[in-house]
Design an enzyme around this catalytic site. Structure first.
Site, PDB file in Angstrom:
ATOM      1  N   ALA A  61       0.829  -1.192   0.000  1.00 50.14           N
ATOM      2  CA  ALA A  61       0.000   0.000   0.000  1.00 50.14           C
ATOM      3  C   ALA A  61       0.873   1.254   0.000  1.00 50.14           C
ATOM      4  CB  ALA A  61      -0.912   0.007   1.230  1.00 50.14           C
ATOM      5  N   GLY A 107       0.795  -5.369   1.072  1.00 46.08           N
ATOM      6  CA  GLY A 107      -0.422  -5.455   0.281  1.00 46.08           C
ATOM      7  C   GLY A 107      -0.218  -6.107  -1.067  1.00 46.08           C
ATOM      8  N   GLU A 110      -0.466  -9.701  -0.360  1.00 45.44           N
ATOM      9  CA  GLU A 110      -1.883  -9.995  -0.099  1.00 45.44           C
ATOM     10  C   GLU A 110      -2.686 -10.025  -1.399  1.00 45.44           C
ATOM     11  OE1 GLU A 110      -2.549  -8.165   4.350  1.00 45.44           O
ATOM     12  OE2 GLU A 110      -2.046  -6.779   2.730  1.00 45.44           O
ATOM     13  N   GLU A 130       4.842  -4.798   7.400  1.00 47.52           N
ATOM     14  CA  GLU A 130       3.954  -3.780   7.975  1.00 47.52           C
ATOM     15  C   GLU A 130       4.400  -3.289   9.348  1.00 47.52           C
ATOM     16  OE1 GLU A 130       1.298  -5.897   4.986  1.00 47.52           O
ATOM     17  OE2 GLU A 130       2.966  -6.401   6.313  1.00 47.52           O
TER      18      GLU A 130
END
Length: 252
Positions: A61, A107, A110, A130
């Site tokens: 992200a 992300g 993911e 993260e």
């Protein structure tokens, strides 16, 4: 993020190489729209998810996209929306392949695990960094990934910040193949879809997801809805409603 449908195997392409293909809110919206388009297009038999640039499949992200959000907006507009969109990709009825040609972090990892299978380049690595910026995986990294990797390996990544190499990912069954040309390999795998029934693929995917507990209730409901949709009683019920009469159900 772009969608290309130029044959039975469609491509979703992440195109933000200047920021290592980091995800933004706009990209989440585009991914959701592309999934809706693909779901309705019966000419599409499979989907390859790939990205531009050689430095990263997706670095996760975009920190600048969420850093200024209030705690409420971070939870509601970023985490929850991202989770919902990635779930939308995971539930796509078409088989999906992620092409991890370079690093997939946070992300980005993911996103790759929302696809059915993955192909990696030899030098690509996987990570969940993260905690290094004060957050935790929020788009299924600790849930969906827990069904794909052994718990100690997941803890290595999420707690200790260790990267997973392509070779180790292959040995763990996380990726289908490690290839010097992952896009060509993914295309060859996808071409295998054309030898079988797309409806059978759709139902098999629902069955597998129900069996591994991936939103089993929704998968079972989808299977039941599809089954009842093929009955004479369904056709009779719709006809009776349109003709304003009592239906004559046969049980077939």
């Amino acid at each position: 993020m772009h969608l290309f449908i130029d044959g039975p195997i469609a491509r979703i392409v992440i195109d933000n190489p200047a920021k290592l293909n980091a995800f933004t809110v706009e990209m989440l919206n585009q991914l959701e729209a592309h999934c809706a388009t693909l779901e309705r297009d019966l000419s599409v038999r499979g989907v390859i998810l790939c990205s531009e640039g050689g430095r990263a499949f997706c670095a996760g992200a975009d920190i600048k996209a969420w850093a200024a959000l209030s705690p409420t907006d971070f939870a509601r507009l970023w985490v929850r929306e991202g989770h919902r969109v990635f779930d939308r990709l995971a539930r796509l009825s078409k088989p999906t392949i992620a092409v991890i040609q370079a690093h997939a972090f946070g992300g980005g990892l993911e996103l790759a695990i929302a696809c059915d299978i993955r192909v990696m380049a030899p030098g690509a690595t996987l990570a969940l960094p993260e905690a290094q910026v004060g957050i935790v995986p929020g788009w299924s990294g600790t849930q969906r990934l827990a069904r794909l990797l052994p718990e100690p390996v997941l803890k290595e990544m999420a707690l200790f910040g260790r990267r997973l190499s392509a070779e180790r990912a292959l040995s763990l069954g996380f990726v289908a193949e490690v290839s010097d040309d992952p896009m060509a390999t993914a295309q060859a795998i996808a071409d295998g879809l054309l030898k079988a029934s797309p409806r059978a693929h759709e139902v098999a995917k629902y069955q597998i997801h129900a069996g591994v507990g991936e939103d089993a209730a929704a998968m079972i409901e989808a299977l039941g809805g599809g089954m009842i949709g093929a009955t004479d009683d369904k056709a009779e019920g719709a006809a009776a409603f349109a003709e304003k009469r009592k239906p004559d159900f046969s049980g077939r």
